[in-house]
Scaffold this active site. Structure first.
Site, short mmCIF file in Angstrom:
data_model
loop_
_atom_site.label_atom_id
_atom_site.label_comp_id
_atom_site.label_asym_id
_atom_site.label_seq_id
_atom_site.Cartn_x
_atom_site.Cartn_y
_atom_site.Cartn_z
N TRP A 1 129.65 -15.97 83.86
CA TRP A 1 129.87 -16.25 85.28
C TRP A 1 128.56 -16.02 86.05
O TRP A 1 128.17 -16.83 86.88
CB TRP A 1 130.97 -15.33 85.82
N ARG B 1 139.72 -15.09 70.28
CA ARG B 1 139.75 -14.01 69.27
C ARG B 1 140.25 -12.74 69.94
O ARG B 1 140.28 -12.63 71.16
CB ARG B 1 138.38 -13.82 68.64
N SER C 1 134.81 -0.44 71.91
CA SER C 1 133.95 0.48 71.15
C SER C 1 132.69 -0.24 70.67
O SER C 1 131.65 0.37 70.49
CB SER C 1 134.72 1.12 69.99
N HIS D 1 129.68 -8.37 86.31
CA HIS D 1 130.61 -7.25 86.12
C HIS D 1 131.17 -6.79 87.48
O HIS D 1 132.34 -6.45 87.59
CB HIS D 1 129.92 -6.08 85.41
N GLY E 1 129.44 -12.12 82.04
CA GLY E 1 128.03 -12.47 81.84
C GLY E 1 127.81 -13.96 82.08
O GLY E 1 126.85 -14.35 82.76
N TRP F 1 129.29 -0.65 73.13
CA TRP F 1 128.21 0.34 73.20
C TRP F 1 126.91 -0.24 72.63
O TRP F 1 125.83 0.29 72.90
CB TRP F 1 128.56 1.61 72.41
N ASP G 1 137.17 -11.36 79.79
CA ASP G 1 135.88 -11.79 79.24
C ASP G 1 135.23 -12.86 80.11
O ASP G 1 135.94 -13.64 80.76
CB ASP G 1 136.11 -12.32 77.81
N GLY G 2 133.92 -12.89 80.08
CA GLY G 2 133.18 -13.97 80.75
C GLY G 2 132.37 -13.56 81.97
O GLY G 2 131.84 -14.42 82.67
N LEU H 1 154.09 -0.24 88.80
CA LEU H 1 153.32 -0.85 87.71
C LEU H 1 152.61 0.21 86.86
O LEU H 1 151.95 1.10 87.39
CB LEU H 1 152.27 -1.80 88.30
#
Ligand code: IPE
Ligand code: IPE
Ligand code: MG
Length: 244
Positions: free
Chosen positions: A27, A196, A68, A39, A25, A71, A22-23, A133
């Site tokens: 950044w 979260r 999900s 992204h 946007g 979207w 996350d993050g 991996l």
């Protein structure tokens, strides 16, 4: 009932690490750039993290790429993220093969475009024999949807007489998850300061250790991953037992 968990209890190294990346946007915003560039930079962090995970001895890495609920973002952002995933898969498949990575996608495939689906199929097929991996990418993934689908498929089998409802136990439910053949995550990392789970691996993270960092995903690297592993090694995983 907690057999898998108990065998992992004394391990200082998490075998399965899951990451909510996350993050991107924020950044970009901090640099006055469009979110899409965040992204793109995030995709570079994915590559670094995969490399670092292998070097650090992690056997399973599961990355949350698109939920999900994502979207509901503006269509231009959704389409940019999907293009990035396609671009990434096209470019990285050779690298995954070279590095003995086994690749899988989890999520609602019915919502993905045909060209993305064929790239995913190709990448999964080309790497299925690899023993290094185990990399899982969650795309159009929601934990509640996954559990709902597991319930639906068990109900279908019960109605058809293939499954006895009284025999449905935790391992039967686990077996209907996308991740039925993988160990549960030992460690869940979330970047960007949010604390979260955002509908990620709800079933699988029952006993995961959570690690939250303020680092924004595009800045995540091997050092940040090593910090999370260091913290993990200091945790006392009890699985409901008394403090010993
Ligand atoms: C994570 O970064 C990438 C996806 C959810 C696809 P975000 O795009 O959520 O970045 P922030 O949270 O807005 O900073
Ligand atoms: C979770 O991030 C999904 C991914 C990282 C792919 P979000 O940015 O969508 O989560 P919320 O909306 O802040 O909970
Ligand atoms: Mg976000």
């Amino acid at each position: 009932m907690v057999d898998v968990a108990v065998t992992a209890a004394e391990q200082a190294l998490p075998l399965h690490v899951a990451v909510i990346m996350d993050g991107n946007g924020r950044w970009a915003r901090a640099r006055g750039l469009p979110r899409t560039l965040g992204h793109r930079e995030g995709a570079r962090a994915v590559r670094r993290t995969i490399e670092a995970a292998g070097d650090l001895g992690i056997t399973h890495l599961t990355l949350f790429g698109f939920s999900s609920e994502n979207w509901s973002r503006p269509p231009e952002e959704v389409s940019e993220i999907m293009s990035l995933i396609r671009f990434y898969l096209r470019r990285e498949i050779a690298e995954m093969k070279r590095n003995n990575i086994r690749f899988r996608v989890i999520g609602d495939r019915a919502t993905l475009s045909n060209d993305l689906l064929s790239l995913i199929d190709h990448a999964e097929r080309e790497t299925e024999g690899n023993a290094g991996l185990f990399l899982t990418l969650a795309i159009s993934y929601g934990g509640r949807a996954e559990i709902t689908e597991a319930a639906r498929s068990l109900a279908r089998d019960a109605a058809a007489g293939r499954v006895d409802p009284d025999q449905i136990d935790e391992s039967a439910v686990r077996g209907r998850m996308f991740t039925g053949d993988l160990p549960d995550p030992d460690l869940l990392i979330r970047t960007s300061g949010e604390q979260r789970i955002s509908n990620f691996l709800l079933w699988q993270c029952a006993y995961a250790e959570f690690f939250f960092t303020d680092v924004l995903w595009p800045d995540f690297d091997g050092t940040a991953l090593a910090d999370a592993l260091g913290e993990f090694a200091r945790r006392d995983r009890r699985y409901g037992r008394a403090v010993g």
